[in-house]
Write an enzyme that holds these catalytic residues in place. Sequence first.
Site, mmCIF file in Angstrom:
data_model
loop_
_atom_site.group_PDB
_atom_site.id
_atom_site.type_symbol
_atom_site.label_atom_id
_atom_site.label_comp_id
_atom_site.label_asym_id
_atom_site.label_seq_id
_atom_site.Cartn_x
_atom_site.Cartn_y
_atom_site.Cartn_z
ATOM 1 N N LYS A 1 0.769 -0.990 0.204
ATOM 2 C CA LYS A 1 0.445 0.130 -0.210
ATOM 3 C C LYS A 1 0.906 1.604 -0.144
ATOM 4 C CE LYS A 1 -4.171 1.858 2.256
ATOM 5 N NZ LYS A 1 -4.781 1.547 3.958
ATOM 6 N N SER B 1 -9.836 1.814 2.675
ATOM 7 C CA SER B 1 -8.833 2.479 2.053
ATOM 8 C C SER B 1 -8.123 1.414 1.071
ATOM 9 C CB SER B 1 -8.181 3.751 3.172
ATOM 10 O OG SER B 1 -7.123 2.575 4.094
ATOM 11 N N SER C 1 -10.366 -0.270 6.755
ATOM 12 C CA SER C 1 -9.358 -0.371 5.280
ATOM 13 C C SER C 1 -8.550 -1.845 4.837
ATOM 14 C CB SER C 1 -8.661 0.373 6.043
ATOM 15 O OG SER C 1 -8.945 1.950 6.109
#
Lengths: 469, 96
Positions: free
Chosen positions: A73, A148, A172
Amino acid sequence: MLNSFASVQEALDSGKSVSDILEHYLLEIEKNKHLNAFLEVFEESARASAKEVDEKRAAGNAGKLAGMVIGIKDNMAYKGHKVSSGSKILEGFESLYTATAVQRLIDEDAIIIGRLNCDEFAMGSSNENSAYGKVLNPNNEKTVPGGSSGGSSAAMAAGLCTATLGSDTGGSIRQPASFTGTVGFKPTYGRISRFGLLAYASSFDQIGTFTSNVEDATLLTSIMAGMDEYDSTLIQEPQKAYSIEAPKEKLKIAYIKDCFNSEGINPIVKAKSEAILEKLKAEGHEVAGVDFPYLDIMVPTYYVLTTAEASSNLSRYDGVHYGYRAQDAEGVEPTYKKSRAEGFGEEVKRRIMLGTFVLSQGYYDAYYTKAQKVRRLIQDKTKEIFKDYDFIISPTTPDVAFEFGANSADPITMYLQDIFTVQANLAGNPAISLPLSEDENGMPFGLHVMGASKDDENLLGFSAYLMNK
Amino acid sequence: MEITNDLIEHIAHLARLEFNGEENERIKADLENIISFVDQLQKVDTEGLEPLVYMTEEINVLREDTPAVTVTQEEALKNAPNKDSDYFKIPKVLKG
């Protein structure tokens, strides 16, 4: 499809090299560019690493993850590579060091293939808050991949890596895993070092994995977890290598009654999740509904506390030491204000404002201290349930992936995406989303299983049992 | 509660942010909504509960304080938007 470490190892056994595996993924990434999952592919460093790992394999001294190709990420530091947390304020920023979790994977010869799109500073549930554009859900490109960690879930679902890393502050990892049909695991708070993870809310943030099966999640977590001198909030016990063991005896499984009766839950999500509970009952496990009268107040508690922590954590982006600086500002204070006003996106500014408000004089006790007390209450009640039960099961999300823009008008409807996942972050427990069901159109949704604090290994064992049935 | 322009201006200053025109109206409306959403907390009875501040159960996790160069000056300046060979540069504070 090379979507698990087992399939990679099979390819290696049949004579393929790690470089071949990497080229396969690079080609897949190129073919799926329109998903916008990757913000950057580290082709050069990944190819150099693959070559090194192949040499080690030839010499017989390769690490445990040789052949594993991992996307991270865009909020994890990897020395010499860019990281932006999906924000314009960090455009062009290059890491000076590597996050502990990432370094431990590299030390076992995993290859880091690139950085994955996400909501700006991990704030969002649809990946629509990235400064670098939306990510498409490979299951249905009209829908969001969740957030997210939306780039991480999409890349995993599309087979662009063997595994991906995400971070989970309120859901997330698990919510995007639910929306994309992947396994998303958030370990116990304090299990994996946060050193090198760009902070959103430090008492909630936890690094975790997206994988296609529980075995890979278990392997990666075992390697990343454990004490680190750069993170003093970690659980201070030596990390053992987790092994997956099916539950030896009959289990006691709780479900929170209100979760299944909550407004807005899709009837198919409810029915199929209940069917899994029925099946567990039929297999002799004890399954019981429990009362937990705090469902409505969990998301508000989460927002007060995480925004407060975010307002403090994000004060470092000042336009002076690194990152974006507004061009036309005069003097120091206008430089701060203009750089931050132009560099941060709308949702990030909204949360900084709320966080600053709840911490400001006159409101601190009524909001911040109050929310910390409610957090205590939620943690106490969660612990109480785990005195009597081994696991708590619910759907991960009230519904399947929604279409772009569907929840954008009102921030609060987006915030309620976290309703089933946020308890694990408020209380610090480990939790996982397992891709066990689909709706009538073939869209996946996850089953959410939460374990007792520090009971990650048994949670993974039970998860494997659920997946392999 | 009612969110006034003065409150927005005060909070924005504390956060070193600024909102102009339409943006100001939007953040005002959003904050009003979100604050009334989080106001649900007030109805929870928390009598006798201590605030939960630390999520870790560990106490005093310390390490040796060993002097080391962890970031060199060159590295520290590497990502600066404006710098010379030794310093971060900021826009002029004093005029003339």
